[in-house]
Design a protein around this motif. Structure first.
Motif, PDB file in Angstrom:
ATOM      1  N   ASN A  75       0.820  -1.208   0.000  1.00  0.00           N
ATOM      2  CA  ASN A  75       0.000   0.000   0.000  1.00  0.00           C
ATOM      3  C   ASN A  75       0.853   1.256   0.000  1.00  0.00           C
ATOM      4  O   ASN A  75       0.513   2.253   0.637  1.00  0.00           O
ATOM      5  N   ASN A  76       1.986   1.215  -0.674  1.00  0.00           N
ATOM      6  CA  ASN A  76       2.813   2.411  -0.796  1.00  0.00           C
ATOM      7  C   ASN A  76       3.290   2.972   0.542  1.00  0.00           C
ATOM      8  O   ASN A  76       3.396   4.168   0.735  1.00  0.00           O
ATOM      9  N   ARG A  77       3.523   2.119   1.444  1.00  0.00           N
ATOM     10  CA  ARG A  77       3.970   2.558   2.742  1.00  0.00           C
ATOM     11  C   ARG A  77       5.436   2.166   2.908  1.00  0.00           C
ATOM     12  O   ARG A  77       5.845   1.120   2.434  1.00  0.00           O
ATOM     13  N   ARG A  78       6.192   2.995   3.588  1.00  0.00           N
ATOM     14  CA  ARG A  78       7.589   2.651   3.821  1.00  0.00           C
ATOM     15  C   ARG A  78       7.646   1.561   4.881  1.00  0.00           C
ATOM     16  O   ARG A  78       7.075   1.684   5.947  1.00  0.00           O
ATOM     17  N   ALA A  79       8.339   0.458   4.558  1.00  0.00           N
ATOM     18  CA  ALA A  79       8.442  -0.618   5.550  1.00  0.00           C
ATOM     19  C   ALA A  79       9.819  -1.260   5.446  1.00  0.00           C
ATOM     20  O   ALA A  79      10.469  -1.213   4.396  1.00  0.00           O
ATOM     21  N   LYS A  80      10.246  -1.876   6.542  1.00  0.00           N
ATOM     22  CA  LYS A  80      11.552  -2.533   6.547  1.00  0.00           C
ATOM     23  C   LYS A  80      11.346  -3.998   6.211  1.00  0.00           C
ATOM     24  O   LYS A  80      10.606  -4.696   6.901  1.00  0.00           O
ATOM     25  N   TYR A  81      11.980  -4.446   5.137  1.00  0.00           N
ATOM     26  CA  TYR A  81      11.830  -5.828   4.690  1.00  0.00           C
ATOM     27  C   TYR A  81      12.999  -6.668   5.176  1.00  0.00           C
ATOM     28  O   TYR A  81      14.156  -6.250   5.105  1.00  0.00           O
ATOM     29  N   TYR A  82      12.680  -7.883   5.670  1.00  0.00           N
ATOM     30  CA  TYR A  82      13.727  -8.766   6.169  1.00  0.00           C
ATOM     31  C   TYR A  82      13.830  -9.986   5.279  1.00  0.00           C
ATOM     32  O   TYR A  82      12.827 -10.479   4.762  1.00  0.00           O
ATOM     33  N   SER A  83      15.055 -10.463   5.068  1.00  0.00           N
ATOM     34  CA  SER A  83      15.230 -11.730   4.348  1.00  0.00           C
ATOM     35  C   SER A  83      16.261 -12.582   5.064  1.00  0.00           C
ATOM     36  O   SER A  83      17.129 -12.069   5.782  1.00  0.00           O
ATOM     37  N   ILE A  84      16.114 -13.883   4.788  1.00  0.00           N
ATOM     38  CA  ILE A  84      17.032 -14.795   5.474  1.00  0.00           C
ATOM     39  C   ILE A  84      18.361 -14.827   4.730  1.00  0.00           C
ATOM     40  O   ILE A  84      18.413 -14.688   3.512  1.00  0.00           O
ATOM     41  N   THR A  85      19.436 -15.001   5.451  1.00  0.00           N
ATOM     42  CA  THR A  85      20.751 -15.073   4.816  1.00  0.00           C
ATOM     43  C   THR A  85      21.199 -16.526   4.754  1.00  0.00           C
ATOM     44  O   THR A  85      20.532 -17.410   5.280  1.00  0.00           O
ATOM     45  N   ARG A  86      22.346 -16.728   4.106  1.00  0.00           N
ATOM     46  CA  ARG A  86      22.826 -18.102   3.987  1.00  0.00           C
ATOM     47  C   ARG A  86      23.149 -18.709   5.356  1.00  0.00           C
ATOM     48  O   ARG A  86      22.694 -19.810   5.651  1.00  0.00           O
ATOM     49  N   PRO A  87      23.934 -18.005   6.187  1.00  0.00           N
ATOM     50  CA  PRO A  87      24.137 -18.566   7.523  1.00  0.00           C
ATOM     51  C   PRO A  87      22.816 -18.775   8.236  1.00  0.00           C
ATOM     52  O   PRO A  87      22.659 -19.704   9.017  1.00  0.00           O
ATOM     53  N   GLY A  88      21.824 -17.927   7.935  1.00  0.00           N
ATOM     54  CA  GLY A  88      20.516 -18.090   8.543  1.00  0.00           C
ATOM     55  C   GLY A  88      19.880 -19.403   8.112  1.00  0.00           C
ATOM     56  O   GLY A  88      19.310 -20.113   8.948  1.00  0.00           O
ATOM     57  N   ARG A  89      20.014 -19.681   6.849  1.00  0.00           N
ATOM     58  CA  ARG A  89      19.439 -20.946   6.345  1.00  0.00           C
ATOM     59  C   ARG A  89      20.105 -22.123   7.016  1.00  0.00           C
ATOM     60  O   ARG A  89      19.449 -23.101   7.399  1.00  0.00           O
ATOM     61  N   LYS A  90      21.424 -22.034   7.183  1.00  0.00           N
ATOM     62  CA  LYS A  90      22.145 -23.140   7.825  1.00  0.00           C
ATOM     63  C   LYS A  90      21.644 -23.291   9.256  1.00  0.00           C
ATOM     64  O   LYS A  90      21.380 -24.406   9.734  1.00  0.00           O
ATOM     65  N   GLN A  91      21.480 -22.167   9.922  1.00  0.00           N
ATOM     66  CA  GLN A  91      21.017 -22.200  11.301  1.00  0.00           C
ATOM     67  C   GLN A  91      19.632 -22.813  11.362  1.00  0.00           C
ATOM     68  O   GLN A  91      19.320 -23.623  12.238  1.00  0.00           O
ATOM     69  N   LEU A  92      18.778 -22.412  10.422  1.00  0.00           N
ATOM     70  CA  LEU A  92      17.409 -22.929  10.361  1.00  0.00           C
ATOM     71  C   LEU A  92      17.434 -24.442  10.235  1.00  0.00           C
ATOM     72  O   LEU A  92      16.753 -25.162  10.974  1.00  0.00           O
TER      73      LEU A  92
END
Lengths: 116, 917
Positions: A75-92
């Protein structure tokens, strides 16, 4: 499925896992989106103050398992987007494995034993 | 690894606080709006949507707190908070804070500087391997003697033959070597201009460096190959020579230099600190002993050093040497009759034996220790007082919920802040103090080895800071006790507690004053001593006198071997040289009068030489320096100082002729030997007769110049200023020239201006003569006073410090007392006391304390007075005027310190004070 009135509290550490799994499945998401998803999946069995997600996101970012970027939402709003990183995937992956094993063991203990 | 990441993130978070807060705000707002939209879409009303959104979100403030906690380093923040609070608290009483910091800094800095110097110069042993296994092997004139501390000078050195005998026959030593000291002339091989220098050198036998156990820092030490007569000539130079004369040239090894005119190759550089205290040499040259020399058992000249074999004790070795001495006596009776061999531990050579210097340093160390003590006491005092004042503050904070731990942490932070500032300033002061000390001590050896002594710093810092922390924490511990009621009522001070603190404070102040007294008295005595030294009558006018020392190169003019006689080459060349020098210098414009002399007034020690007066019966007393007279059957009547001077000497220096005549053209090598004596000599040896016309013989080498007295001249101070006048005799250099000399020139204008011209003239006379320093006579005299000057400066400084510290302590205590007694004073004033009365009351208290301190201090000063006697001149260590003066000074300082808080007391508004329940 019976809907219990009593909700479970979020175990420390599980919130992190839930966030990682969410991001791994759904890709890049903002804080609100993650919170909604967790709500959906847990089917309202979880007592979660949505706001608590933000400190958790900070922790995950500090540990290097997710990364963040400011963007524009639907909706055209400023928001902070998060994504998983490679070490994150390993941790997951590691934590998933851990949980599976733990719950297997616990279930085995808690079920009435069927023979030897 | 992850923890490190987290740490860095959080560290960054400290600096990006505002940005992070803003972003979080935005995120939360976004979140809520999105939730509200969703709610609206589901059909809720706007109000319900909002409410539901907020409910689901949870507490915004809590989220923010949690976020904040994670985003920064919490402990740093609370530490920072503590520091800021602490700093504010300290700044609220700036004088106190400054006093504490300065006190700590001065105590730490001064102590460290002095100790670094002392350690570097005196204590630190020189870099030899196992120095306590080193011994000097000396000859004695009686057999069976053992070394006792203090008897070093009664033993002598040995002939080359004797050295080789000892070497061959002894088994107790791992290695033996020998050295002989002489001054050499060092110049650059390739320079046509003058780069010549006069340096001390050691000629060394084989295994010299191995015996000492020192390796070269650059290059190598000598090998056996270097010791054959056909081998190329080599030299090893000292570290400071390499650094200062050759600019630490990395290509120094292999460079050729001229030693006494002969080319030598530099093969090694010694590490810093390698030298022998008694023979300060800067070059080492291998010495080859010819077969003849090895068989020469007559005479001396060689100093033998040896390293004990492992497992052999000092006494065992000494016993062996006794046996060897007996053998040698049997084998070579004419040289070794009754001669003994004595082992002397080398430690005297290896550490700095500085004579009176040592004592001075010890005194200074004590002074500094005293100052440190006063400083610690002061810090303790000030902190105690401050703590007492803040009892109320702490009680209040405790009541408002501060935990005991928090309060303690707060106070600890403050104390640490003070400690850090004080220590840091102390470090600065210490380092600069050392630099100042090195400037004052120029000329003292091992100066380039002075390093800031971190051990001393650590120790002193630890001591002071421990004192500071201790007294800083004591109030914390007390304040944290739950005696809050007591603390909060009655104007904020518990009566009993405050009395205790007052008593403590009073004691401390009395102590400080008492400790400061000996320092003040000491400083006063030393200053007086110094002043008197400077007022001594020299017997001549030292202004406009230029002195330059000249080393006449032996390799060109011949060496005085002791077998020199009139007509010897070395005498003839020098006589000619000195005459030419005197003539030409006297002809220079700007020169009033010039002369040549072998000694400078004031600078020289007495160096007594025995005399035998013609026609006089022998006397019962034993004199030293009469050995050769006795050997030739002449009775010894005493000793005099011998000066060899050119004929214009007396005119140049400004001595008066009392009787007879001075030297002139008539006195040459071919005419009878003449001599002049000074008044002291005349009075001492010819008290009832006219000395002119009498003659005497000098104990002077194997040739006895018997000389006739042709006149008496006035006395001048030849020795150090604090020594009495000495009987001196003067021989003309046209009959008895010295090996080296000083040029003494009375100039018409400022002496420094003429130095270059004189040198040029000397260069024209002979280019190969190297230069010593050109100094004015006034400079020479000032130079002999350096030790006194240093004492004055340092003692004065310490005394001032001590007085200042005592005053600060007194001020602190008085301030506290005044603040404690506010009500009482207010009451008094309300009841009719005037400002003056109040002031007198307060000051009276202070005076009482001061007097007790002074009394104790005077006793202490008196008791310690004997330690300072060695540094004093013509002032008794118990000079009453000094004591009185010091006491008055301290009393005045104390008075001022009391006056300020007293004034404050007098200004107390009685109504306000009374209301302060």
């Amino acid at each position: 499925m019976e809907q219990h009135q009593r909700k479970n509290e979020v175990l420390p550490g599980t919130l992190n896992l839930m966030v990682l799994k969410t991001l791994s499945t759904l890709g890049s998401l903002h804080g609100y989106g993650i919170a909604r998803r967790i709500e959906q999946i847990s089917g309202n069995l979880l007592q979660l103050n949505q706001g608590t997600i933000y400190p958790a996101l900070l922790s995950l970012e500090q540990m290097g398992w997710i990364s963040s970027k400011w963007g524009v939402s639907e909706n055209n709003r400023r928001a902070k987007y998060y994504s998983i990183t490679r070490p994150g995937r390993k941790q997951l992956a590691a934590e998933e494995e851990n949980w599976r094993r733990t719950s297997e063991i616990m279930i085995r203990f808690l079920e009435p034993s069927e023979g030897a | 690894m992850t923890r490190l990441r987290i740490f860095f993130h959080r560290l960054l978070g400290l600096f990006l606080k505002r940005k992070l807060e803003r972003e979080l705000e935005e995120e939360i707002r976004s979140h809520l709006e999105m939730q509200i939209e969703d709610n609206l879409r589901q059909g809720m009303s706007l109000e319900d949507s909002r409410r539901a959104a907020r409910l689901k979100f949870g507490g915004v403030e809590q989220v923010k707190e949690a976020y904040r906690d994670k985003s920064r380093l919490g402990w740093i923040e609370s530490l920072w908070q503590d520091l800021r609070y602490g700093a504010r608290a300290l700044l609220r009483r700036p004088i106190f804070t400054l006093a504490i910091i300065l006190t700590l800094a001065l105590g730490i800095g001064a102590n460290t500087a002095i100790f670094s110097v002392f350690n570097g110069i005196v204590l630190k042993p020189l870099p030899y391997k196992d120095p306590n296994r080193l011994v000097n092997v000396r000859r004695s004139d009686k057999r069976g003697i053992r070394y006792q501390p203090g008897t070093e000078s009664s033993f002598g050195n040995i002939s080359p033959g004797g050295f080789h005998d000892w070497r061959e026959r002894s088994q107790s030593f791992e290695s033996l070597s020998a050295h002989r000291y002489n001054s050499t002339i060092l110049s650059d091989a390739n320079s046509t201009t003058q780069r010549t220098m006069y340096v001390g050198g050691l000629r060394v036998a084989t295994r010299f460096f191995e015996t000492y156990g020192v390796n070269a820092q650059l290059g190598r030490t000598f090998t056996d190959q270097d010791y054959s007569p056909e081998a190329p000539k080599v030299v090893i130079i000292s570290h400071d020579l390499w650094r200062y004369h050759y600019g630490a040239d990395s290509q120094i090894i292999g460079r050729t230099v001229l030693i006494d005119g002969l080319p030598h190759t530099v093969v090694g550089v010694m590490p810093p600190g390698f030298w022998l205290a008694k023979w300060p040499s800067r070059i080492w040259i291998p010495y080859f002993f010819s077969a003849e020399e090895k068989a020469t058992r007559k005479g001396g000249g060689w100093n033998v050093v040896a390293r004990l074999r492992p497992g052999v004790s000092f006494d065992q070795a000494q016993n062996e040497m006794d046996l060897i001495a007996a053998q040698l006596e049997a084998d070579y009776p004419e040289n070794n009759r009754n001669k003994g061999i004595v082992l002397v531990p080398s430690s005297a050579d290896l550490t700095m034996s500085l004579g009176g210097f040592e004592r001075l340093f010890l005194l200074l160390l004590c002074a500094v220790g005293l100052v440190l003590l006063i400083a610690c006491v002061n810090v303790a005092n000030l902190l105690l007082v401050r703590a007492a004042e803040r009892e109320r503050e702490f009680a209040l904070r405790a009541v408002l919920g501060a935990s005991r731990g928090r309060l303690l942490r707060q106070l600890l932070t403050e104390s640490l802040l003070l400690a850090a500032l004080g220590g840091g300033l102390g470090l600065l002061l210490g380092a600069n103090g050392m630099r100042a000390a090195t400037a004052l001590l120029s000329g003292v050896p091992r100066l380039d080895e002075l390093r800031f002594d971190w051990h001393a710093f650590a120790f002193t810092a630890a001591v002071s800071l421990a004192a500071g922390l201790l007294f800083g924490l004591v109030p914390a511990i007390r304040a944290a006790r739950p005696d809050l009621q007591e603390a909060l009522k009655e104007g904020g001070r518990g009566a009993a507690a405050s009395r205790r603190v007052r008593r403590m404070g009073n004691l401390l102040v009395v102590g400080e004053v008492a400790l400061a007294m000996p320092l003040l008295v000491g400083a006063g005595l030393i200053v007086q001593s110094f002043i008197r030294l400077q007022l001594i009558d020299l017997g001549f006018a030292p202004s406009r006198l230029l002195t330059i020392n000249v080393n006449v190169p032996d390799y060109k003019y011949g060496r005085n071997t002791g077998a020199s006689r009139p007509g010897s080459q070395e005498f003839v060349t020098r006589i000619k040289l000195y005459r030419e020098v005197e003539e030409r210098l006297n002809g220079l414009p700007g020169v009033e009068s010039a002369a040549v002399s072998d000694r400078l007034p004031v600078e020289h020690g007495p160096e007594p030489t025995g005399i035998s007066i013609d026609g006089r019966a022998p006397v019962a007393d034993e004199f030293e320096d009469c050995a050769e007279l006795r050997q030739n059957g002449l009775p010894c009547h005493g000793a005099v100082g011998v000066n060899r001077v050119s004929k214009d000497y007396f005119r140049t220096v400004g001595m008066r002729l009392i009787r007879g005549r001075l030297f002139d053209e008539r006195d040459t090598a071919d005419t009878p030997d003449v001599v002049l004596i000074n008044e002291t000599a005349a009075r001492k040896y010819w008290p009832d007769e006219d000395p002119v016309g009498k003659s005497f013989t000098l104990n002077f080498s194997s040739w006895f110049p018997k000389a006739e007295i042709i006149g008496v001249v006035s006395d001048i101070k030849t020795n150090e200023l604090n020594m009495p006048l000495y009987p001196e005799i003067y021989r003309p250099d046209s009959q008895l020239p010295s090996d080296d000399c000083f040029l003494i020139i009375r100039t018409k204008a400022a002496p420094e201006m003429l130095a270059a011209a004189v040198r040029e003239e000397m260069g024209r006379i002979d280019r190969d003569i190297p230069w010593g320093a050109a100094r004015t006579m006034e400079g020479v005299i000032a130079g002999t006073l350096w030790r006194a000057r240093l004492s004055v400066w340092l003692f004065g400084l310490f005394a001032a410090l001590a007085a200042a510290l005592a005053a600060a302590g007194l001020y602190g205590v008085m301030s506290y007392a005044v603040s404690q007694r506010r009500q009482e004073l207010g009451l008094r004033m309300a009841l009719g006391a005037e400002a003056g009365d109040v002031m007198r009351l307060v000051v009276g208290e202070g005076i009482k304390l001061t007097f007790v301190g002074l009394a104790l201090g005077l006793i202490a000063a008196f008791a310690l007075s004997r330690f300072i006697v060695s540094q004093l001149f013509w002032v008794a260590a118990t000079d009453p005027l000094t004591y009185a003066g010091a006491a008055m000074l301290l009393a005045m300082v104390a008075l001022i310190a009391c006056y300020l808080p007293a004034q404050r007391a007098a200004k107390v508004d009685p109504l306000r004070a009374l209301r302060h329940e």
